[in-house]
Design a protein around this motif. Structure first.
Motif, PDB file in Angstrom:
ATOM      1  N   VAL A   1       1.574  -0.990 -11.720  1.00 14.37           N
ATOM      2  CA  VAL A   1       1.506   0.451 -11.993  1.00 14.37           C
ATOM      3  C   VAL A   1       0.608   1.146 -10.984  1.00 14.37           C
ATOM      4  O   VAL A   1       0.916   2.255 -10.499  1.00 14.37           O
ATOM      5  CB  VAL A   1       1.035   0.693 -13.437  1.00 14.37           C
ATOM      6  CG1 VAL A   1       0.684   2.154 -13.657  1.00 14.37           C
ATOM      7  CG2 VAL A   1       2.107   0.269 -14.426  1.00 14.37           C
ATOM      8  N   ASP A   2      -0.526   0.525 -10.657  1.00 15.29           N
ATOM      9  CA  ASP A   2      -1.425   1.116  -9.657  1.00 15.29           C
ATOM     10  C   ASP A   2      -0.740   1.220  -8.293  1.00 15.29           C
ATOM     11  O   ASP A   2      -0.838   2.260  -7.613  1.00 15.29           O
ATOM     12  CB  ASP A   2      -2.705   0.274  -9.551  1.00 15.29           C
ATOM     13  CG  ASP A   2      -3.532   0.329 -10.830  1.00 15.29           C
ATOM     14  OD1 ASP A   2      -3.352   1.302 -11.610  1.00 15.29           O
ATOM     15  OD2 ASP A   2      -4.342  -0.587 -11.059  1.00 15.29           O
ATOM     16  N   ARG A   3      -0.031   0.150  -7.906  1.00 17.58           N
ATOM     17  CA  ARG A   3       0.670   0.196  -6.619  1.00 17.58           C
ATOM     18  C   ARG A   3       1.749   1.274  -6.627  1.00 17.58           C
ATOM     19  O   ARG A   3       1.907   2.027  -5.654  1.00 17.58           O
ATOM     20  CB  ARG A   3       1.298  -1.164  -6.309  1.00 17.58           C
ATOM     21  CG  ARG A   3       0.319  -2.265  -5.975  1.00 17.58           C
ATOM     22  CD  ARG A   3       1.043  -3.445  -5.335  1.00 17.58           C
ATOM     23  NE  ARG A   3       2.150  -3.913  -6.158  1.00 17.58           N
ATOM     24  CZ  ARG A   3       2.040  -4.862  -7.088  1.00 17.58           C
ATOM     25  NH1 ARG A   3       0.869  -5.415  -7.315  1.00 17.58           N
ATOM     26  NH2 ARG A   3       3.105  -5.243  -7.780  1.00 17.58           N
ATOM     27  N   THR A   4       2.489   1.349  -7.721  1.00 14.55           N
ATOM     28  CA  THR A   4       3.564   2.342  -7.806  1.00 14.55           C
ATOM     29  C   THR A   4       3.009   3.753  -7.766  1.00 14.55           C
ATOM     30  O   THR A   4       3.572   4.646  -7.118  1.00 14.55           O
ATOM     31  CB  THR A   4       4.378   2.117  -9.094  1.00 14.55           C
ATOM     32  OG1 THR A   4       4.870   0.775  -9.113  1.00 14.55           O
ATOM     33  CG2 THR A   4       5.537   3.084  -9.172  1.00 14.55           C
ATOM     34  N   THR A   5       1.890   3.983  -8.445  1.00 21.62           N
ATOM     35  CA  THR A   5       1.278   5.323  -8.439  1.00 21.62           C
ATOM     36  C   THR A   5       0.839   5.723  -7.039  1.00 21.62           C
ATOM     37  O   THR A   5       1.067   6.864  -6.589  1.00 21.62           O
ATOM     38  CB  THR A   5       0.083   5.344  -9.401  1.00 21.62           C
ATOM     39  OG1 THR A   5       0.523   4.952 -10.713  1.00 21.62           O
ATOM     40  CG2 THR A   5      -0.532   6.732  -9.477  1.00 21.62           C
ATOM     41  N   LEU A   6       0.211   4.789  -6.314  1.00 18.47           N
ATOM     42  CA  LEU A   6      -0.220   5.095  -4.943  1.00 18.47           C
ATOM     43  C   LEU A   6       0.983   5.364  -4.037  1.00 18.47           C
ATOM     44  O   LEU A   6       0.947   6.285  -3.195  1.00 18.47           O
ATOM     45  CB  LEU A   6      -1.047   3.933  -4.405  1.00 18.47           C
ATOM     46  CG  LEU A   6      -2.415   3.699  -5.067  1.00 18.47           C
ATOM     47  CD1 LEU A   6      -3.074   2.443  -4.501  1.00 18.47           C
ATOM     48  CD2 LEU A   6      -3.322   4.908  -4.865  1.00 18.47           C
ATOM     49  N   THR A   7       2.047   4.579  -4.213  1.00 25.83           N
ATOM     50  CA  THR A   7       3.240   4.784  -3.381  1.00 25.83           C
ATOM     51  C   THR A   7       3.885   6.137  -3.657  1.00 25.83           C
ATOM     52  O   THR A   7       4.326   6.841  -2.739  1.00 25.83           O
ATOM     53  CB  THR A   7       4.249   3.648  -3.637  1.00 25.83           C
ATOM     54  OG1 THR A   7       3.604   2.387  -3.411  1.00 25.83           O
ATOM     55  CG2 THR A   7       5.438   3.768  -2.704  1.00 25.83           C
ATOM     56  N   ILE A   8       3.958   6.520  -4.932  1.00 19.71           N
ATOM     57  CA  ILE A   8       4.546   7.829  -5.281  1.00 19.71           C
ATOM     58  C   ILE A   8       3.716   8.962  -4.697  1.00 19.71           C
ATOM     59  O   ILE A   8       4.260   9.941  -4.159  1.00 19.71           O
ATOM     60  CB  ILE A   8       4.673   7.947  -6.808  1.00 19.71           C
ATOM     61  CG1 ILE A   8       5.743   6.983  -7.326  1.00 19.71           C
ATOM     62  CG2 ILE A   8       5.016   9.374  -7.212  1.00 19.71           C
ATOM     63  CD1 ILE A   8       5.848   6.939  -8.834  1.00 19.71           C
TER      64      ILE A   8
END
Length: 415
Positions: A397-404
């Motif tokens: 989730v943290d990686r996805t949030t940063l990517t978004i």
């Protein structure tokens, strides 16, 4: 001696055959009996067990007033009228408990022994642990589904990254069309297509019990059933027609009024809440499962706990004492040892010739203990696996949030 838990009480009138008059009072239903207490003398005028009832009917007294008649085995007939909030509500609840009691009665009850009592306690604990393990297993499947959803989201973000890279590159750049032909994309699509049927797998039913339910008003009571699912709760009528489904995240609170009575509510802003009131003779089977699934949303009101469990020891102490008692009695049954309070001489001889539990009961207890140990170890392993899965989900989730966020900044530069 523990008192019986009162399931429900209705203001009504009882017809006294000797005095030929109606007496106002309250009709009380417990799990095993039906009682009527007069308002004037504050005493119980009539009380009889549910097992002694042969028929419960709706009738009219003097062809005008709606009443409920109860016929006992000795052909004694009791008349109850002016029931509030309605005759149908009282009749549905009383008939439900009467029928469930008749269905649960054994044909030839055997005298209970120490071994049988311990076996029953251990079997009940095994059933509760199996229900908990089943809920935990389905919870692990939901975590796996979330992990697959995050993997698919990351693959979609990779596609968005390639699209943004192509938009950011100049029109004369010759390698922009090659960004779309990536072997990993087809592999991820194949994984997503195979994962979606798994995510939409068959939903597990944890427990299903017959119940009497009402919505908003207590006068409109209907017989039906309560089904506890892994993803929520379902209420059906007597024809198995779905009346309402509560998703697990939509349930705001579950109030336990008595061991046989609960209420479920879903709150809304700007419109009325959805609330159901349920009464069931088998509600004690569903409450432990609801405590596992909705631990933070459960609220126990007043004397909702059983009398035997109130003002005594904690559940952990009870479990510990039960385990110690079981192990101690098994040792005495095998070695024929007396209990700690016995004296030398004759009591020792009686204890040796007549042990607390038989060899068969001790063997059955050992088998149940082995199953409990296996279930406990499997539950511990599943909890450790789910802890690791939660850590992986948090990181994803943290990686996805940063990517978004990065993609949003890149898209804003293009506008």
């Amino acid at each position: 001696m523990s008192r019986e838990v009162c399931v429900h009480t209705w203001p009504c009138s009882y017809y006294l055959e000797l005095d030929k008059r109606w007496v106002p009072g309250k009709l009380s239903l417990t799990s095993c009996s039906l009682k009527f207490a007069a308002d004037e003398a504050q005493e119980t005028l009539v009380s009889f067990p549910l097992s002694g009832i042969t028929a419960i009917k709706k009738e009219a007294s003097h062809f005008v007033f709606s009443s409920i008649t109860v016929l006992e085995k000795d052909n004694r007939k009791h008349w109850f009228s002016s029931l509030q909030p309605s005759r149908n509500a009282a009749f549905s609840v009383i008939e439900h408990f009467w029928r469930e009691l008749l269905l649960s009665q054994p044909e030839a009850p055997l005298p209970a022994t120490k071994g049988k009592e311990l076996t029953g306690l251990m079997a009940c604990s095994q059933k509760r642990l199996e229900d908990t393990a089943r809920v935990l297993h389905h919870q692990g499947e939901q975590l796996d589904s979330i992990t697959r959803g995050l993997d698919k989201m990351e693959s979609d973000l990779d596609v968005a990254d390639r699209l943004l890279t192509e938009l950011e590159s100049p029109s004369w750049w010759p390698f922009s069309s090659k960004l779309w032909k990536m072997p990993s994309e087809t592999k991820l699509k194949g994984d997503a297509s195979t994962a979606s049927p798994r995510a939409l797998g068959k939903e597990g039913v944890v427990v299903r019990i017959p119940a009497v339910f009402s919505q908003r008003t207590a006068s409109h009571v209907k017989p039906g059933s309560l089904t506890v699912l892994v993803s929520g709760l379902e209420i059906h009528d007597s024809s198995s027609v779905l009346m309402h489904r509560f998703e697990r995240e939509d349930v705001d609170d579950i109030k336990v009024h008595t061991p046989y009575e609960i209420s479920i509510r879903q709150r809304f802003i700007g419109k009325p809440d959805i609330a159901y009131h349920l009464i069931s003779a088998r509600m004690p089977e569903a409450i432990p499962v609801l405590e596992v699934q909705f631990s933070k949303k459960m609220e126990v009101l007043g004397d909702a706990l059983t009398p035997s469990s109130t003002k005594t020891s904690s559940p952990a102490e009870k479990g510990c004492s039960m385990w110690h008692t079981a192990s101690g009695l098994m040792d005495r049954a095998v070695h024929h040892e007396p209990c700690p309070g016995s004296q030398d001489g004759q009591p020792l001889q009686l204890q040796t010739t007549q042990p607390f539990i038989s060899e068969g009961d001790a063997q059955e207890l050992r088998q149940i203990l082995r199953k409990l140990k296996g279930l406990a170890l499997d539950t511990e392993a599943e909890l450790e696996r789910q802890d690791e899965a939660l850590d992986d989900i948090t990181a994803a989730v943290d990686r996805t949030t940063l990517t978004i966020d990065k993609h949003n900044r890149r898209a804003k530069k293009l506008t």
